[in-house]
Design a protein around this motif. Structure first.
Motif, PDB file in Angstrom:
ATOM      1  N   TYR A 203       0.837  -1.198   0.000  1.00 10.33           N
ATOM      2  CA  TYR A 203       0.000   0.000   0.000  1.00 10.33           C
ATOM      3  C   TYR A 203       0.876   1.254   0.000  1.00 10.33           C
ATOM      4  O   TYR A 203       2.022   1.223   0.461  1.00 10.33           O
ATOM      5  CB  TYR A 203      -0.888   0.075   1.258  1.00 10.33           C
ATOM      6  CG  TYR A 203      -1.720  -1.137   1.547  1.00 10.33           C
ATOM      7  CD1 TYR A 203      -3.018  -1.241   1.076  1.00 10.33           C
ATOM      8  CD2 TYR A 203      -1.216  -2.174   2.330  1.00 10.33           C
ATOM      9  CE1 TYR A 203      -3.797  -2.347   1.366  1.00 10.33           C
ATOM     10  CE2 TYR A 203      -1.967  -3.291   2.619  1.00 10.33           C
ATOM     11  CZ  TYR A 203      -3.270  -3.370   2.134  1.00 10.33           C
ATOM     12  OH  TYR A 203      -4.034  -4.475   2.420  1.00 10.33           O
ATOM     13  N   SER A 204       0.318   2.336  -0.482  1.00  9.91           N
ATOM     14  CA  SER A 204       0.932   3.627  -0.176  1.00  9.91           C
ATOM     15  C   SER A 204       0.576   3.969   1.264  1.00  9.91           C
ATOM     16  O   SER A 204      -0.420   3.479   1.815  1.00  9.91           O
ATOM     17  CB  SER A 204       0.421   4.709  -1.126  1.00  9.91           C
ATOM     18  OG  SER A 204      -0.949   4.993  -0.868  1.00  9.91           O
TER      19      SER A 204
ATOM     20  N   MET B 126      -7.293  -2.808   9.511  1.00  9.81           N
ATOM     21  CA  MET B 126      -5.856  -2.895   9.687  1.00  9.81           C
ATOM     22  C   MET B 126      -5.237  -3.553   8.458  1.00  9.81           C
ATOM     23  O   MET B 126      -5.578  -4.694   8.127  1.00  9.81           O
ATOM     24  CB  MET B 126      -5.518  -3.705  10.935  1.00  9.81           C
ATOM     25  CG  MET B 126      -5.530  -2.888  12.207  1.00  9.81           C
ATOM     26  SD  MET B 126      -4.199  -1.669  12.253  1.00  9.81           S
ATOM     27  CE  MET B 126      -2.797  -2.734  12.593  1.00  9.81           C
ATOM     28  N   PRO B 127      -4.337  -2.879   7.763  1.00 12.69           N
ATOM     29  CA  PRO B 127      -3.729  -3.468   6.563  1.00 12.69           C
ATOM     30  C   PRO B 127      -2.882  -4.697   6.851  1.00 12.69           C
ATOM     31  O   PRO B 127      -2.730  -5.560   5.994  1.00 12.69           O
ATOM     32  CB  PRO B 127      -2.861  -2.326   6.017  1.00 12.69           C
ATOM     33  CG  PRO B 127      -3.419  -1.085   6.625  1.00 12.69           C
ATOM     34  CD  PRO B 127      -3.925  -1.492   7.969  1.00 12.69           C
TER      35      PRO B 127
ATOM     36  N   MET C  37       0.378   2.625  13.150  1.00 11.13           N
ATOM     37  CA  MET C  37       0.296   1.172  13.092  1.00 11.13           C
ATOM     38  C   MET C  37       0.776   0.544  14.401  1.00 11.13           C
ATOM     39  O   MET C  37       0.205  -0.445  14.880  1.00 11.13           O
ATOM     40  CB  MET C  37       1.136   0.649  11.926  1.00 11.13           C
ATOM     41  CG  MET C  37       0.637   1.064  10.549  1.00 11.13           C
ATOM     42  SD  MET C  37      -0.927   0.308  10.095  1.00 11.13           S
ATOM     43  CE  MET C  37      -0.396  -1.347   9.698  1.00 11.13           C
ATOM     44  N   THR C  38       1.796   1.151  15.005  1.00  8.48           N
ATOM     45  CA  THR C  38       2.284   0.658  16.291  1.00  8.48           C
ATOM     46  C   THR C  38       1.216   0.810  17.366  1.00  8.48           C
ATOM     47  O   THR C  38       0.972  -0.113  18.162  1.00  8.48           O
ATOM     48  CB  THR C  38       3.553   1.414  16.705  1.00  8.48           C
ATOM     49  OG1 THR C  38       4.556   1.222  15.712  1.00  8.48           O
ATOM     50  CG2 THR C  38       4.072   0.909  18.043  1.00  8.48           C
TER      51      THR C  38
ATOM     52  N   ASP D 101       4.160  -8.872   6.611  1.00  8.64           N
ATOM     53  CA  ASP D 101       2.998  -9.151   5.770  1.00  8.64           C
ATOM     54  C   ASP D 101       2.475  -7.886   5.094  1.00  8.64           C
ATOM     55  O   ASP D 101       1.482  -7.939   4.363  1.00  8.64           O
ATOM     56  CB  ASP D 101       1.879  -9.824   6.580  1.00  8.64           C
ATOM     57  CG  ASP D 101       1.391  -8.964   7.741  1.00  8.64           C
ATOM     58  OD1 ASP D 101       1.685  -7.749   7.766  1.00  8.64           O
ATOM     59  OD2 ASP D 101       0.708  -9.503   8.632  1.00  8.64           O
ATOM     60  N   THR D 102       3.147  -6.760   5.339  1.00  9.10           N
ATOM     61  CA  THR D 102       2.679  -5.484   4.783  1.00  9.10           C
ATOM     62  C   THR D 102       3.877  -4.602   4.457  1.00  9.10           C
ATOM     63  O   THR D 102       4.829  -4.525   5.247  1.00  9.10           O
ATOM     64  CB  THR D 102       1.772  -4.745   5.788  1.00  9.10           C
ATOM     65  OG1 THR D 102       0.687  -5.596   6.150  1.00  9.10           O
ATOM     66  CG2 THR D 102       1.222  -3.455   5.188  1.00  9.10           C
TER      67      THR D 102
END
Length: 444
Positions: free
Chosen positions: A159-160, A174-175, A195-196, A270-271
């Protein structure tokens, strides 16, 4: 039906097809730049203003920027620190209070040099507006993986950073759980923290340059405070995985940005998020035949933000990528005042002089300075590297017009230099802005 009738009455549209109606000021984009420009144009005397916004609500990118830190400069006296939606709401309320007309869910299809704006929306279909003045405030988009030619497969999980931000902050998705970020732009740094906080593990942030392209405060607050490693002079050289990302290979790069064999590091993830720069949305600008600057990728403008096309102005991130939304609003207000003056009083012929970048400067904005326009001119520019104890100089024909000492200057933070009005008249030829290294000493 009532709204459709109202719009048809306002724009003169009918079921027969495109119609045209004069409109004094049309603003393309309802983000922070477009809103600030509209408010300022109204306050400067223009009373018939139209904002065209392709999203369903005003605010632009600010609607998904739910972190704080907005308005620190603009609302310094009141010591306010707003989130992105709060900052956007302030200006939206100002627009509503002035009864400035807004059309959301409206995409502008084309713009001509004589200020004909063709747009489409679900209710009216295609319609064309003849504007007295146009303000370009379309913002910018993110550079994608495809522009980088990163080797590897094309699995899910890439993703960007802005797309991931929209998923998390607006959609509640959540990506991924194990993340590697390529690029240290501000959105990427902020998403490392976000994200954290949402429970993911950010393995690393990789930056191909020897310096971060984000603000220093974001490096401290988003990476250092959470123990997230930043690898400068590193890039992703391989993405692994078939159906879903399973890992990446990161390598150090040399001075030519080429991977160095034997420096590979492997990260399970995974991202992958890309935060590798922003590109001003200038397709409409190009369609109008307006020259673009290779340094900013935005239009070439005078200090009032008028482009080379008469009556078309540009401001905000579509003109140059800003660090702070406060500066976007400041620049938009310049364009708003100028557009109002154009439709109310006309325009005097330009007496323009070029303003360009010199040693250690990547670009300067505005690129042209009109001697017929009164007032001081604030020059915006970025440096090409990290410099300490340096002096920034604006000169013309060997004559110094303005200068400023800086303890530290970095590419990730925009610099400014005030050019006094009295000095502009002394410029006999083009004005050049340059940076001289180590011209004085300090304790840093």
């Amino acid at each position: 039906a009532d709204r459709r009738d109202e719009m048809r009455s306002r724009f003169g549209t009918s079921d027969g097809g495109e119609q045209m109606k004069d409109y004094p000021i049309v603003i393309i984009g309802g983000g922070p730049a477009g809103l600030a420009a509209a408010v300022q144009a109204y306050d400067a005397g223009a009373r018939d203003i139209l904002i065209l916004e392709r999203e369903s609500r005003l605010g632009g990118i600010l609607n998904q920027c739910i972190h704080n830190g907005f308005g620190l400069t603009r609302f310094k006296e009141s010591k306010e620190e707003l989130t992105g939606p709060e900052y956007a709401r302030r200006f939206e309320m100002e627009v509503r209070a002035r009864d400035i007309r807004v059309m959301t869910d409206t995409t502008v299809l084309s713009l001509t040099a004589d200020r004909k704006v063709t747009a489409v929306n679900p209710e009216e279909g295609v319609f064309t507006v003849q504007a007295g003045a146009v303000i370009l405030a379309m913002g910018c988009r993110e550079r994608s993986r495809g522009a980088l030619n990163v080797p590897g497969t094309r699995p899910a999980g890439i993703y960007s950073a802005g797309t991931a931000q929209k998923y998390v902050n607006l959609k509640g998705y959540m990506p991924g759980k194990e993340v590697v970020i390529l690029g240290s732009g501000d959105i990427g740094l902020i998403m490392a923290r976000r994200m954290t906080l949402e429970g993911a593990k950010v393995r690393a942030v990789c930056e191909i340059m020897p310096y971060s392209s984000g603000l220093k405060r974001n490096i401290v607050q988003c990476l250092d405070d959470f123990g997230i490693p930043l690898y400068l002079n590193h890039t992703i050289t391989k993405i692994e995985g078939k159906e879903r990302v399973t890992g990446v290979v990161v390598s150090a790069v040399d001075e030519n940005k080429r991977p160095i064999p034997g420096t590979e590091m492997h990260f399970d993830c995974d991202t992958v998020l890309f935060s590798v720069g922003l590109i001003p949305e200038n397709e409409l600008t190009k369609s109008a035949g307006i020259p673009l600057s290779p340094g900013t990728r935005g239009a070439v403008v005078y200090q009032n933000r008028e482009t080379e096309a008469e009556g078309i102005f540009a401001c905000g991130n579509v003109l140059q990528v800003h660090d702070l939304v406060d500066f976007v609003s400041e620049e938009a207000e310049i364009a708003g005042r100028a557009a109002a003056g154009f439709v109310l009083n006309g325009r005097k012929p330009h007496d323009g002089i070029d303003c360009c970048n010199g040693k250690n400067i990547s670009y300067v904005l505005p690129q042209k300075i009109d001697k017929n326009l009164a007032g001081d001119v604030k020059l915006f520019f970025r440096v090409t590297g990290t410099f300490r104890n340096c002096t920034i100089v604006a000169e013309s024909g060997g004559k110094v017009l303005a200068k400023r000492n800086r303890r530290i200057a970095v590419p990730g933070e925009m610099e400014t230099l005030l050019l006094p009005a009295a000095k502009i008249g002394e410029a006999a030829e083009k004005i050049v802005v340059r940076l001289e290294e180590e011209t004085w000493k300090s304790n840093i």
